[in-house]
Design a protein around this motif. Structure first.
Motif, PDB file in Angstrom:
ATOM      1  N   GLU A  58       0.834  -1.208   0.000  1.00 40.31           N
ATOM      2  CA  GLU A  58       0.000   0.000   0.000  1.00 40.31           C
ATOM      3  C   GLU A  58       0.869   1.259   0.000  1.00 40.31           C
ATOM      4  OE1 GLU A  58      -2.880   2.065   3.235  1.00 40.31           O
ATOM      5  OE2 GLU A  58      -3.330  -0.034   2.763  1.00 40.31           O
ATOM      6  N   GLU A  59       1.917   1.243   0.806  1.00 40.82           N
ATOM      7  CA  GLU A  59       2.852   2.377   0.866  1.00 40.82           C
ATOM      8  C   GLU A  59       3.498   2.590  -0.502  1.00 40.82           C
ATOM      9  OE1 GLU A  59       4.695   5.483   2.981  1.00 40.82           O
ATOM     10  OE2 GLU A  59       3.185   4.108   3.754  1.00 40.82           O
ATOM     11  N   SER A  61       2.288   1.654  -3.427  1.00 42.60           N
ATOM     12  CA  SER A  61       1.263   2.054  -4.402  1.00 42.60           C
ATOM     13  C   SER A  61       0.886   3.518  -4.268  1.00 42.60           C
ATOM     14  CB  SER A  61       0.013   1.189  -4.237  1.00 42.60           C
ATOM     15  OG  SER A  61       0.296  -0.136  -4.554  1.00 42.60           O
ATOM     16  N   ARG A  62       0.902   4.030  -3.026  1.00 42.56           N
ATOM     17  CA  ARG A  62       0.533   5.433  -2.788  1.00 42.56           C
ATOM     18  C   ARG A  62       1.632   6.413  -3.155  1.00 42.56           C
ATOM     19  NH1 ARG A  62      -1.543   4.486   2.953  1.00 42.56           N
ATOM     20  NH2 ARG A  62       0.557   5.203   3.337  1.00 42.56           N
ATOM     21  N   GLU A  64       4.109   8.758  -4.933  1.00 41.07           N
ATOM     22  CA  GLU A  64       4.019   9.513  -6.180  1.00 41.07           C
ATOM     23  C   GLU A  64       5.250   9.320  -7.051  1.00 41.07           C
ATOM     24  OE1 GLU A  64       2.985  13.577  -5.484  1.00 41.07           O
ATOM     25  OE2 GLU A  64       1.345  13.025  -4.135  1.00 41.07           O
TER      26      GLU A  64
END
Length: 163
Positions: A58-59, A61-62, A64
């Motif tokens: 998740e980290e 994927s988030r 930028e």
């Protein structure tokens, strides 16, 4: 990636600085229950690792921009989970497997202060470890006693492997 004590955090932080990337310490994302379990000398199961790997994914994927993550990623299945196998990944994931002899790593673990991972779990990590397969994006680098030399070796290996 690699067993506890191989230098993932030290090399990862230095690599992130060199690449001007954000560094994420995977150990910081472990649930408290995982940390307590390891501190008590009990190896994690796949079920224990699943939510942790999901938090790391998740980290990633988030983010930028590409980042550098320190994570054991010992099994192919764990790396597949981090890559988001079967999902559309925002960018490719490249693994750097840091290696060193068991004796050197055991001495490092015994010498560090304030970490939840005891040396008694090192053999279970080696038993779990599945080195990178030829079809996995990444490289294997032997850790030097000099982190700067290791980062340079990682940079060279990445240039040969990825670019």
């Amino acid at each position: 990636m690699g067993v506890s004590g191989c230098g993932k955090s030290t090399v990862g932080e230095a690599l992130a600085a060199r690449l001007n990337r954000r560094f994420v310490e995977g150990d910081a994302l472990h649930p408290d229950a995982n940390r307590r379990k390891m501190a008590a000398g009990t190896p994690l199961t796949d079920a224990d690792r699943a939510p942790w790997l999901d938090r790391i994914r998740e980290e990633m994927s988030r983010a930028e921009a590409p980042l550098v993550v320190a994570c054991s990623a010992l099994r192919r299945a764990y790396r597949d989970r981090l890559r988001g196998k079967g999902e559309s990944a925002p960018r490719p994931v490249t693994f750097v497997h840091l290696t060193e002899t068991r004796d050197v790593i055991a001495a490092r673990i015994e010498g560090r202060q304030g970490h939840f991972m005891p040396v008694s779990l090192l053999d279970s990590q080696y038993a779990t470890l599945e080195p990178l397969a030829p079809d996995e994006r990444g490289c294997t680098v032997e850790v030097s006693s000099d982190p700067t030399a290791t980062v340079q070796a990682v940079m060279s290996a990445l240039e040969r492997t990825v670019y």
